[in-house]
Design an enzyme around this catalytic site. Structure first.
Site, short mmCIF file in Angstrom:
data_model
loop_
_atom_site.label_atom_id
_atom_site.label_comp_id
_atom_site.label_asym_id
_atom_site.label_seq_id
_atom_site.Cartn_x
_atom_site.Cartn_y
_atom_site.Cartn_z
N ARG A 1 6.92 -13.25 15.61
CA ARG A 1 5.90 -12.20 15.86
C ARG A 1 6.55 -10.84 16.13
NH1 ARG A 1 3.92 -16.33 14.53
NH2 ARG A 1 2.05 -17.33 15.39
N CYS B 1 -3.95 -16.34 19.69
CA CYS B 1 -3.16 -16.82 20.83
C CYS B 1 -2.80 -15.64 21.73
CB CYS B 1 -1.90 -17.52 20.35
SG CYS B 1 -2.27 -19.13 19.66
N GLU C 1 1.42 -12.30 23.81
CA GLU C 1 1.54 -12.19 22.35
C GLU C 1 0.60 -11.08 21.87
OE1 GLU C 1 0.90 -12.71 18.33
OE2 GLU C 1 -0.41 -14.12 19.34
N1 EPU Z 1 -2.04 -28.10 23.04
C1 EPU Z 1 -2.56 -28.64 24.19
N2 EPU Z 1 -3.65 -28.01 24.75
C2 EPU Z 1 -4.22 -26.91 24.22
C3 EPU Z 1 -3.68 -26.37 23.04
C4 EPU Z 1 -2.58 -26.99 22.46
O1 EPU Z 1 -2.08 -29.62 24.72
O2 EPU Z 1 -5.19 -26.40 24.79
C5 EPU Z 1 -0.90 -28.79 22.41
C6 EPU Z 1 -1.28 -29.37 21.07
O3 EPU Z 1 -1.85 -30.62 21.20
C7 EPU Z 1 0.04 -29.41 20.35
C8 EPU Z 1 0.81 -28.21 20.93
O4 EPU Z 1 0.13 -27.87 22.14
O5 EPU Z 1 0.76 -30.55 20.67
C9 EPU Z 1 0.86 -27.04 19.96
O6 EPU Z 1 -0.47 -26.61 19.69
P1 EPU Z 1 -0.93 -26.03 18.26
O7 EPU Z 1 -0.49 -26.93 17.18
O8 EPU Z 1 -2.35 -25.67 18.37
O9 EPU Z 1 -0.08 -24.75 18.04
P2 EPU Z 1 0.34 -23.61 19.04
O10 EPU Z 1 1.82 -23.73 19.22
O11 EPU Z 1 -0.51 -23.56 20.24
C10 EPU Z 1 0.94 -21.83 17.21
C11 EPU Z 1 0.70 -20.37 17.06
C12 EPU Z 1 -0.66 -20.12 16.44
C13 EPU Z 1 -0.74 -20.83 15.11
C14 EPU Z 1 -0.49 -22.32 15.34
C15 EPU Z 1 -0.45 -23.10 14.07
C16 EPU Z 1 1.76 -19.00 18.77
C17 EPU Z 1 1.64 -18.43 20.12
N3 EPU Z 1 0.74 -19.74 18.37
O12 EPU Z 1 0.02 -22.31 18.17
O13 EPU Z 1 -0.78 -18.73 16.22
O14 EPU Z 1 -2.01 -20.65 14.51
O15 EPU Z 1 0.79 -22.50 15.99
O16 EPU Z 1 0.73 -22.82 13.38
O17 EPU Z 1 2.75 -18.79 18.09
C18 EPU Z 1 -1.55 -16.57 16.95
O18 EPU Z 1 -0.44 -16.16 16.64
O19 EPU Z 1 -2.45 -15.84 17.41
C19 EPU Z 1 -1.81 -18.01 16.80
C20 EPU Z 1 -2.96 -18.55 17.17
#
Ligand code: EPU
Length: 294
Positions: free
Chosen positions: A167, A219, A289
């Site tokens: 990012r 996010c 972020e």
């Molecule tokens: N999780 C939880 N509880 C929650 C949310 C997530 O336990 O409330 C767990 C999920 O079960 C999973 C892990 O956390 O095991 C990761 O969650 P997820 O796959 O949803 O991805 P993320 O790491 O939370 C990132 C990016 C998103 C992007 C997704 C998909 C960041 C901060 N976030 O989210 O980007 O869409 O991966 O690739 O980098 C954004 O940049 O605005 C954004 C939403």
């Protein structure tokens, strides 16, 4: 022709979080040729610029905000500008919506950006913050970027002339400020069906885990190294936590949503609460972020 300077634009109407106060002015750039007037116009206003795409990663503070929003020209259609081996280069104007751009490249049978499906905002905004998801980001396909800055005017910066990270995007030659005006990406030919099915798959995964229809800026915190901000917030009890009109989403704890009538004061208070809770429970400092404006 020439720049249009409009007073008092509402951030509430210009951001997907739908909150925030009023900026000093909005400068509408009708045509790239007008950009030369921009440094002078900003000097006259005495405030820094904020390039505005679709406002989908911004948290604007309440009240009067000393900044000038800059709106880029209406985008033309993307163009295929080169072929090299199996690579096809496509050029787009910064103001084009990323979803519309992804549909366009898919319709031409050009692959490489399917993982970015479901990211709102403009392609210029996506470049400026190196937006990404599902293991890919803008920097992976970026060939060069059209930048405007006070020192150097309008110029193409090659891939090696910009720094990108998680990012993060910045030209190597530092200037007071810069605007992303366009981008060229390198894609690969593939069947339309395969591309569209990968895009649909991304959208389905996203829809299942993210509140895509809510008023949010995506996010709110960056993922710490080898960890997930969403999971940390969830474990700290913040999934669904509400303050005034703001809440951490029930669907994904790292999405701060405006449930109606939310203010940036509510948002910032919730953010601070979450940061100190996660620091207490996990000893991790969550970093924002979303961009807090100004
Ligand atoms: N999780 C939880 N509880 C929650 C949310 C997530 O336990 O409330 C767990 C999920 O079960 C999973 C892990 O956390 O095991 C990761 O969650 P997820 O796959 O949803 O991805 P993320 O790491 O939370 C990132 C990016 C998103 C992007 C997704 C998909 C960041 C901060 N976030 O989210 O980007 O869409 O991966 O690739 O980098 C954004 O940049 O605005 C954004 C939403």
């Amino acid at each position: 022709m020439g720049l249009k300077v409009l007073p008092g634009p509402s951030m509430q109407q210009r951001t997907t979080l739908r909150l925030g106060g009023t900026a000093t002015a909005e400068i509408v750039v009708g045509h790239v040729n007008d950009l030369d007037e921009l440094p002078g116009a900003l000097e006259k206003l005495g405030v820094p610029p904020l390039m505005l795409g679709k406002g989908s990663n911004l948290l604007a503070r309440d009240g009067e905000l000393p900044l000038a929003l800059v709106r880029v020209p209406e985008p033309a259609k993307p163009e295929i500008v080169g072929f090299s081996g199996d690579r096809v280069t496509v050029r787009a104007d910064a103001g084009m919506g990323l979803p519309a751009f992804l549909s366009w490249v898919a319709s031409k049978g050009l692959a490489g950006m399917e993982g970015l499906s479901g990211i709102p905002g403009t392609i210029g905004g996506a470049v400026a913050m190196n937006a990404g998801s599902y293991g890919t980001d803008m920097s992976r396909v970026m060939r060069r970027v059209l930048l405007f800055s006070p020192c150097c005017g309008l110029r193409w910066a090659d891939r090696e002339d910009v720094l990108t990270g998680y990012r993060h995007f910045a030209p190597r030659t530092v200037d007071e400020w810069f605007l992303v005006m366009g981008v060229e990406v390198d894609l690969k030919e593939d069947s339309r069906e395969a591309i569209k099915s990968r895009m649909a798959e991304t959208m389905n995964t996203k829809r299942a885990s993210q509140p895509l229809e809510a008023w949010s800026a995506g996010c709110v915190f960056k993922n710490p190294q080898a960890n997930s901000a969403g999971r940390l917030l969830d474990e700290a009890g913040f999934r669904g936590r509400q303050l005034g009109g703001m809440a951490f989403s029930e669907r994904h704890a790292n999405f701060l949503v405006n449930t109606g009538g939310g203010t940036s004061a509510d948002a910032l208070a919730l953010i601070a609460e979450a940061q100190s809770a996660v620091s207490r429970t996990h000893g991790i400092d969550l970093e924002l972020e979303v961009k807090v404006i100004p």
